[in-house]
Design a protein around this motif. Structure first.
Motif: not given
Length: 617
Positions: A407-415, A431-440, A460-470
């Motif tokens: 599951v990626t940012a696109a799927g989470l956004q649709a959900l 799930i490795r959400i990442g900064d893109d997923g956090a922003r979405a 495990f989520s790969n969210i950095t300070s950029k994602g937490w800023s969102a």
């Protein structure tokens, strides 16, 4: 300690005079006996026998050689305040147990008992004496110790002697019972139709044991059983058939737990299905996790659910249910109208076709509120298939998609876009959400006043300070008063439980969301981040807004007082990464009043003609 033969009357005669230091191994244990003897209004009524400290709680009695078990038994037996007793350890020796039980068996206040060591034939006999005379003892749990054949026979003798009206909850957990010992015990249960809850878990229950248990259940006239837990045994199709026959008279049975019995196949599930269709069935929860349910088994269950009007929760995780099996289950959901919770995690992978079937459930009038789909190799395509039916769904409030790594940012956004009408809790562990997923996610939660809890594994989520800023901007956009007002004041958890992984300031804003109504949380955030509130946008309404400004500060003061009372000032001021809140927590009541007066002054100062009542021509 060597124990002379002393009867209950001896202890009773010497109880007031005995030196507690002489019969205990430590000051802590002496204090516990004093509490038992003299009473203590602050005592929680719990008492545990241990061989080593666990939590350091004041109710832990650490047994040593110098502790007199006879006196301990007497003080426990004569106490009118002890309500919960646990025995994880007892010193070896028959004399020690006899001396302890001589007094302990007279207790009439205990409500719950947990035993994790074998107390032997005499101990179980004394336990029967207590059950006959204690009208409060409602729960006995024998867990995580080996019950040999002799002790099993002693337990069976105790249970088969007479009915114990007060005993409502009886648990046998991980006792490595032999088949013969198990049959003795469950056969003796014929005398205990008053039981409300029975647990026989991790105890090798096979078809012979099920035959005996089924016979016991069948013998109960006016059975009271509501909860039957038989997980992690050796139940097969034949054994399940015996149980189903016995459960026919259990008209109050609400929960049946059979998880961890992988020898159950379609034949056994077909027998269970007949029970689900019976008029006597009032099951609300059925747990079949890890029972080898496949496509055919799912079909057999679906047949039983087709007319079931009681089931609220169905657990089918850890099985082998494919798309066809899911389609069969979904087809019965509109008829199984009370089903609110469905667990389908770890079923080897659900394709977009299976997810489409689940989507159809939301469109066909299903009342599902909680859906667990973790670890099923679901990807964005599958997730988008699921959300097609969620757009107009008002029932689904909890969704678990953990460990679906595709599951990626696109799927989470649709959900989140589809679930904004009802979804209150979303689990994304593993799930490795990442900064893109956090922003979405953050973008989709702007204006969402429904979702309250978002769980994921920060490490495990790969969210950095950029994602937490969102996420930080989501819960408090401090760029303007309007931005703060329009922030999300509903969500209370982001990341791990209690949001421990979030930046401190973000955690604090989530704390506000948790403890205040959304409008009041917004008020506090405005007070914290906007010391000088910009008044110019209000001027076009002229003096009509002045009373509202005054009233806003008056109403806000109660929340200002509340947060200063709830949160120690030093906790904020000593945290350098919460600098944005330092000024707010440094101000006193007079400072707050000055802020209110300053706002009114600025409002009036910029409208001098209105302030003196002279309107322009």
């Amino acid at each position: 300690m060597d124990i002379d033969k002393r009867d209950y009357e001896y202890y009773k005669a010497h109880a007031k005079d005995v030196e507690l230091d002489d019969i205990t191994s430590s000051d802590h244990n002496a204090n516990l006996l004093m509490m038992l003897r003299d009473g203590d209004p602050e005592w929680n009524g719990k008492f545990f026998l241990l061989n080593e400290e666990i939590d350091g709680d004041p109710d832990e009695f650490i047994v040593d050689d110098d502790d007199d078990m006879g006196w301990l038994g007497f003080f426990l037996g004569s106490s009118e305040h002890v309500v919960e007793f646990g025995m994880r350890f007892f010193p070896e020796g028959k004399d020690q147990m006899e001396a302890f039980m001589e007094g302990f068996k007279h207790n009439t206040s205990l409500r719950e008992m947990y035993i994790s060591t074998d107390i032997g034939r005499d101990g179980y006999e004394s336990l029967g004496y207590m059950l006959r005379n204690n009208d409060n003892l409602g729960s006995i749990c024998l867990h995580e110790f080996v019950i040999g054949l002799d002790s099993a026979r002693a337990i069976a003798s105790m249970l088969g002697h007479e009915q114990y009206i007060s005993l409502k909850h009886l648990f046998f957990v991980q006792n490595d019972l032999s088949i013969e010992g198990l049959v003795h015990i469950v056969t003796a249960l014929k005398k205990q139709p008053q039981l409300v809850e029975l647990k026989v878990c991790g105890n090798n229950l096979d078809s012979d044991g099920c035959r005996a248990l089924g016979s016991a259940l069948d013998s109960w006239e006016g059975a009271s059983l509501k909860y039957l837990h038989l997980c992690h045994n050796n139940i097969d199709d034949e054994g399940l058939g015996f149980l189903v026959a016995g459960m026919a008279k259990c008209n109050d049975l609400e929960a049946l737990t059979l998880c961890g019995n992988p020898s159950i196949t379609t034949a056994g599930l077909t027998s269970l299905s007949t029970f689900l269709l019976s008029k006597s069935c009032c099951l609300e929860r059925l747990d079949l996790d890890q029972t080898n349910v496949d496509c055919a088994g799912a079909g057999a269950l679906a047949a039983g659910l087709s007319s079931n009007m009681s089931l609220k929760c169905l657990c089918l995780s850890g099985n082998s249910i494919d798309d066809e099996g899911i389609d069969a289950l979904v087809s019965c959901l509109p008829k199984c109208s009370k089903l609110e919770e469905l667990h389908l995690s770890e079923n080897g992978g659900i394709s977009p076709l299976g997810m489409k079937s689940l989507s159809n459930a939301f469109q066909s009038g299903s009342n599902l509120k909680h859906l667990r789909l973790r670890d099923n190799a679901i990807d964005d395509k599958g997730l988008k298939a699921l959300v097609e039916g969620m757009a107009n769904c008002r029932s689904l409030t909890r969704l678990d998609l953990s460990r679906n790594n595709a599951v990626t940012a696109a799927g989470l956004q649709a959900l989140l876009r589809a679930g904004r009408n009802s979804l209150k809790e979303l689990e994304l562990w593993g799930i490795r959400i990442g900064d893109d997923g956090a922003r979405a996610i953050a973008n989709e939660l702007v204006g969402n006043n429904v979702l309250e809890r978002l769980f994921f594994c920060p490490g495990f989520s790969n969210i950095t300070s950029k994602g937490w800023s969102a996420f930080s901007r989501l819960v408090c956009d401090s760029s303007s008063v309007n931005g703060t007002y329009l922030s999300n004041h509903t969500i209370t958890n982001i990341g791990a439980a209690s949001s421990h992984s979030a930046p401190n300031t973000t955690r604090f804003h989530l704390f506000l969301n948790s403890n205040f109504h959304s409008s009041n949380a917004a008020t506090l955030k405005i007070l914290m981040h906007h010391r000088d509130i910009y008044m110019l946008p209000l001027f076009r309404w002229k003096l009509m807004f002045l009373p509202l400004v005054v009233d806003w500060f008056e109403r806000a003061k109660q929340f200002w007082i509340a947060i200063h009372f709830m949160v120690p000032r030093e906790q904020i001021l000593e945290s350098s990464d919460m600098f944005a809140l330092h000024e707010f927590f440094s101000e006193g009541s007079e400072d707050y009043e000055s802020r209110a007066l300053s706002a009114v002054y600025k409002f009036v100062r910029n409208m001098p003609m209105l302030a003196i009542g002279k309107e322009e021509e």
